[in-house]
Design a protein around this motif. Structure first.
Motif, short mmCIF file in Angstrom:
data_model
loop_
_atom_site.label_atom_id
_atom_site.label_comp_id
_atom_site.label_asym_id
_atom_site.label_seq_id
_atom_site.Cartn_x
_atom_site.Cartn_y
_atom_site.Cartn_z
N ILE A 87 0.85 -1.19 0.00
CA ILE A 87 0.00 0.00 0.00
C ILE A 87 0.89 1.23 0.00
CG2 ILE A 87 -1.63 1.38 1.37
CD1 ILE A 87 -2.86 -1.21 2.36
N LEU A 88 0.51 2.21 -0.83
CA LEU A 88 1.19 3.50 -0.87
C LEU A 88 0.15 4.57 -0.60
CD1 LEU A 88 3.63 5.35 -1.55
CD2 LEU A 88 2.89 5.23 -3.95
N LEU A 89 0.42 5.45 0.37
CA LEU A 89 -0.47 6.56 0.70
C LEU A 89 0.03 7.81 -0.02
CD1 LEU A 89 -0.79 5.99 4.55
CD2 LEU A 89 -2.17 5.01 2.72
N VAL A 90 -0.87 8.48 -0.73
CA VAL A 90 -0.49 9.63 -1.54
C VAL A 90 -1.42 10.80 -1.23
CG1 VAL A 90 -0.31 10.47 -3.92
CG2 VAL A 90 0.44 8.17 -3.38
N ASP A 91 -0.85 11.96 -1.16
CA ASP A 91 -1.59 13.21 -1.00
C ASP A 91 -1.86 13.78 -2.39
OD1 ASP A 91 -2.11 15.51 1.14
OD2 ASP A 91 -1.25 16.42 -0.67
N PRO A 92 -2.99 14.45 -2.61
CA PRO A 92 -3.27 14.97 -3.96
C PRO A 92 -2.26 16.02 -4.43
CG PRO A 92 -4.93 15.73 -2.41
CD PRO A 92 -4.08 14.74 -1.68
N ALA A 93 -1.47 16.57 -3.53
CA ALA A 93 -0.44 17.53 -3.94
C ALA A 93 0.79 16.84 -4.51
CB ALA A 93 -0.03 18.41 -2.76
N ASP A 94 0.83 15.51 -4.39
CA ASP A 94 2.00 14.76 -4.85
C ASP A 94 1.84 14.33 -6.31
OD1 ASP A 94 3.10 14.87 -2.28
OD2 ASP A 94 2.04 13.06 -1.68
N THR A 95 2.94 14.36 -7.02
CA THR A 95 2.99 13.77 -8.35
C THR A 95 4.19 12.83 -8.37
OG1 THR A 95 4.27 15.64 -9.21
CG2 THR A 95 1.89 15.70 -9.56
N LEU A 96 4.01 11.69 -9.00
CA LEU A 96 5.07 10.69 -9.07
C LEU A 96 5.71 10.71 -10.44
CD1 LEU A 96 3.39 9.78 -6.59
CD2 LEU A 96 3.98 7.44 -7.22
N GLN A 97 7.00 10.52 -10.46
CA GLN A 97 7.72 10.42 -11.72
C GLN A 97 7.37 9.09 -12.38
OE1 GLN A 97 9.71 12.80 -13.13
NE2 GLN A 97 8.95 14.06 -11.48
N PRO A 98 7.42 9.02 -13.71
CA PRO A 98 7.20 7.73 -14.37
C PRO A 98 8.19 6.70 -13.83
CG PRO A 98 7.21 9.51 -15.97
CD PRO A 98 7.62 10.11 -14.66
N ASN A 99 7.75 5.48 -13.73
CA ASN A 99 8.54 4.35 -13.23
C ASN A 99 8.74 4.35 -11.71
OD1 ASN A 99 8.90 3.50 -15.93
ND2 ASN A 99 10.67 4.85 -16.10
N CYS A 100 8.19 5.32 -11.01
CA CYS A 100 8.36 5.40 -9.56
C CYS A 100 7.78 4.17 -8.87
CB CYS A 100 7.70 6.67 -9.02
SG CYS A 100 7.79 6.83 -7.23
N LEU A 101 6.58 3.77 -9.25
CA LEU A 101 5.96 2.63 -8.58
C LEU A 101 6.73 1.33 -8.84
CD1 LEU A 101 2.14 3.33 -9.15
CD2 LEU A 101 3.58 3.96 -7.20
N ALA A 102 7.17 1.16 -10.07
CA ALA A 102 7.95 -0.04 -10.39
C ALA A 102 9.25 -0.07 -9.60
CB ALA A 102 8.22 -0.12 -11.90
N ALA A 103 9.91 1.07 -9.49
CA ALA A 103 11.16 1.14 -8.73
C ALA A 103 10.91 0.85 -7.26
CB ALA A 103 11.80 2.51 -8.91
N MET A 104 9.84 1.41 -6.71
CA MET A 104 9.51 1.21 -5.31
C MET A 104 9.24 -0.26 -5.02
SD MET A 104 6.37 2.81 -3.13
CE MET A 104 5.20 1.65 -3.81
N VAL A 105 8.38 -0.88 -5.81
CA VAL A 105 8.05 -2.29 -5.60
C VAL A 105 9.29 -3.16 -5.84
CG1 VAL A 105 6.69 -4.23 -6.48
CG2 VAL A 105 5.59 -2.02 -6.04
N GLY A 106 10.10 -2.81 -6.83
CA GLY A 106 11.32 -3.56 -7.09
C GLY A 106 12.25 -3.58 -5.90
N VAL A 107 12.43 -2.45 -5.25
CA VAL A 107 13.29 -2.37 -4.07
C VAL A 107 12.70 -3.21 -2.94
CG1 VAL A 107 14.06 -0.82 -2.21
CG2 VAL A 107 14.31 -0.14 -4.60
N MET A 108 11.39 -3.12 -2.74
CA MET A 108 10.77 -3.87 -1.66
C MET A 108 10.90 -5.37 -1.88
SD MET A 108 7.49 -1.48 -0.80
CE MET A 108 7.16 -2.24 0.77
N GLU A 109 10.68 -5.81 -3.10
CA GLU A 109 10.78 -7.25 -3.36
C GLU A 109 12.23 -7.73 -3.36
OE1 GLU A 109 8.37 -7.97 -6.86
OE2 GLU A 109 6.67 -8.35 -5.53
N ARG A 110 13.13 -6.94 -3.90
CA ARG A 110 14.53 -7.33 -3.94
C ARG A 110 15.11 -7.46 -2.53
NH1 ARG A 110 17.70 -2.69 -5.82
NH2 ARG A 110 17.80 -2.28 -3.61
#
Length: 157
Positions: A87-110
């Motif tokens: 789960i990722l909690l996001v505020d509407p003021a936040d914008t994520l860079q492309p590939n951010c979610l993949a990088a985040m999940v990759g680190v967590m799984e690795r």
């Protein structure tokens, strides 16, 4: 299988909602969902969220409650509905860079971690130009991290 549930708390955030959700939809991670929880907005935030949910039925889900109950209740409601392993909690003021979610999940799984905390990327403030006659550039303090903004938001409530 849903790998990641992104929960966005929305409360009177009309100017921010579109850029936030667009950045979440501009990800290359397969198997994620975006859960929008409107917290009794009085502006057009809920209408915009409905448009995104209708346009992206396999990815975006919308929940709302009235009267407003606060970010914590919204995140709790989103977590109850979440199907993701993470789960990722996001505020509407936040914008994520492309590939951010993949990088985040990759680190967590690795690394086999179950929590990952990160903040906004900050660039160093500009340094004054040392050339004679150059305009003086005053360094700006770094932007607060996402975690700092969330803590400040809760303190202000």
């Amino acid at each position: 299988m849903i790998l990641l549930s992104v929960i966005v708390h929305i409360h009177n955030a009309e100017p921010l909602v579109e850029s936030c959700i667009d950045s979440l939809l501009d990800q290359d991670l397969p198997g994620y969902e975006v859960i929008l929880v409107d917290d009794g907005s009085r502006d057009r935030s809920l209408a915009l969220a409905r448009q995104y949910a209708a346009a992206h039925p396999g990815v975006v889900r919308l929940y709302s409650h009235t009267p407003a109950r606060g970010a914590e209740a919204s995140f709790d409601r989103g977590a109850e509905k979440a199907a993701g392993q993470y789960i990722l909690l996001v505020d509407p003021a936040d914008t994520l860079q492309p590939n951010c979610l993949a990088a985040m999940v990759g680190v967590m799984e690795r690394d086999g971690v179950n929590k990952l905390r990160f903040g906004a990327a900050c660039t160093p403030p500009p340094q004054p130009d040392t050339k004679p006659g150059a305009p003086d550039a005053t360094p700006q303090p770094p932007k607060p991290t996402l975690l700092q903004r969330i803590r400040n938001w809760f303190k202000a409530r």
